[in-house]
Design an enzyme around this catalytic site. Structure first.
Site, short mmCIF file in Angstrom:
data_model
loop_
_atom_site.label_atom_id
_atom_site.label_comp_id
_atom_site.label_asym_id
_atom_site.label_seq_id
_atom_site.Cartn_x
_atom_site.Cartn_y
_atom_site.Cartn_z
N GLU A 40 -14.18 5.43 4.93
CA GLU A 40 -13.00 4.84 4.02
C GLU A 40 -13.59 3.93 2.77
O GLU A 40 -14.00 3.05 3.51
CB GLU A 40 -12.08 4.28 5.25
CG GLU A 40 -10.80 3.36 4.65
CD GLU A 40 -10.45 2.57 5.62
OE1 GLU A 40 -10.47 2.78 6.90
OE2 GLU A 40 -9.99 1.44 5.23
N ARG A 44 -10.20 -2.44 -2.82
CA ARG A 44 -10.35 -3.76 -2.67
C ARG A 44 -10.98 -4.00 -4.00
O ARG A 44 -11.29 -5.20 -4.15
CB ARG A 44 -11.06 -4.44 -1.59
CG ARG A 44 -10.18 -4.11 -0.30
CD ARG A 44 -10.98 -4.90 0.86
NE ARG A 44 -10.30 -4.30 2.28
CZ ARG A 44 -10.42 -4.50 3.27
NH1 ARG A 44 -11.64 -5.44 3.65
NH2 ARG A 44 -10.09 -3.90 4.52
N THR A 68 -7.33 0.68 2.44
CA THR A 68 -6.37 -0.66 1.90
C THR A 68 -5.62 0.00 0.72
O THR A 68 -5.44 -0.59 -0.31
CB THR A 68 -7.46 -1.73 1.17
OG1 THR A 68 -8.75 -1.95 2.17
CG2 THR A 68 -6.73 -3.09 0.99
N LYS A 128 -3.38 3.13 12.85
CA LYS A 128 -4.35 2.00 12.92
C LYS A 128 -4.01 0.83 13.67
O LYS A 128 -2.91 0.22 13.44
CB LYS A 128 -5.13 1.64 11.35
CG LYS A 128 -5.50 0.72 11.26
CD LYS A 128 -6.11 0.54 9.69
CE LYS A 128 -6.78 -0.83 9.36
NZ LYS A 128 -7.83 -0.63 8.48
#
Ligand code: 3PG
Length: 211
Positions: A40, A44, A68, A128
């Protein structure tokens, strides 16, 4: 379209923060050498989209996803770059519905029954659990599985080589996420051997427990 189960098959989904897209391919190859075939790359940093595109193009054995993802722009950038799966820190029904429309598996973050109910309504079965250790870890996951026996979790946040085994032992855990095998410092230092060694230790532990 891949399933989340296929994405998470090696038991560990690394959360990767890349400051420079030149780090993307060597990091992906280092993870692969340690038995991790899904990563992943988080939105960010400004390098996220380019990094996903590079891995998608140059390391086809790696299932590259985007993490994110917090808005529709991130989602579209991720999919345009070739992301094969989407991970969000929280739950946004509009974002989830759009990912489903785009045929890309999405795993939104949850900590409460209400968020799980929102995801179930959209057909999700894997969530998640984030930030896992802060919100009670396995104890909370076990409690959530009472009313929701049909779902599985990808817990992330505070998981590492020392506590991953207890998660792997629980059948409701599809895989764990985390950054311990590929920290920002390791990437910045170009410690790709270290990334491979920690990835191998993590996937070996998963295999030892799950067979
Ligand atoms: C995150 O989003 O930062 C991930 O959950 C990683 O958490 P960790 O650094 O505690 O593994």
């Amino acid at each position: 379209m891949l399933t989340v189960e296929q994405v998470a098959a090696c038991g560990v989904v690394p959360v990767v923060v890349l400051e420079d897209e030149a780090q993307a391919v060597p990091t992906a190859k280092a993870l692969l050498a340690g038995g991790i075939n899904a990563m992943e790359i988080t939105f960010r940093t400004a390098a996220a989209k380019g990094s996903i595109a590079k891995v998608a193009r140059e390391v086809p054995e790696m299932i590259v996803g985007a993490g994110t993802v917090v808005n529709l722009q991130n989602l579209h950038d991720a999919v345009d770059a070739g992301a094969k799966f989407i991970v969000c820190p929280g739950s946004d029904p509009e974002l989830t519905a759009e990912a489903i429309k785009l045929n890309v598996p999405i795993t939104p973050g949850v900590v409460t029954p209400s968020e799980i109910m929102m995801g179930l309504k959209l057909g999700l079965k894997v969530f998640k659990f984030f930030p896992a250790e802060t919100f009670g870890g396995l104890k909370t996951i076990k409690a959530l599985c009472g009313p929701f026996p049909q779902i599985k979790f990808l817990p992330t946040g505070g998981i590492n080589q020392a506590n991953a085994a207890e998660y792997f032992k629980n059948p409701k855990i599809l895989a764990v996420g985390g950054s311990w095998m590929v920290t920002k410092d390791m990437v910045a230092a170009g410690d790709f051997e270290g990334i491979t060694a920690k990835s191998k230790a993590a996937t070996d532990l998963f295999k030892e427990i799950r067979g």
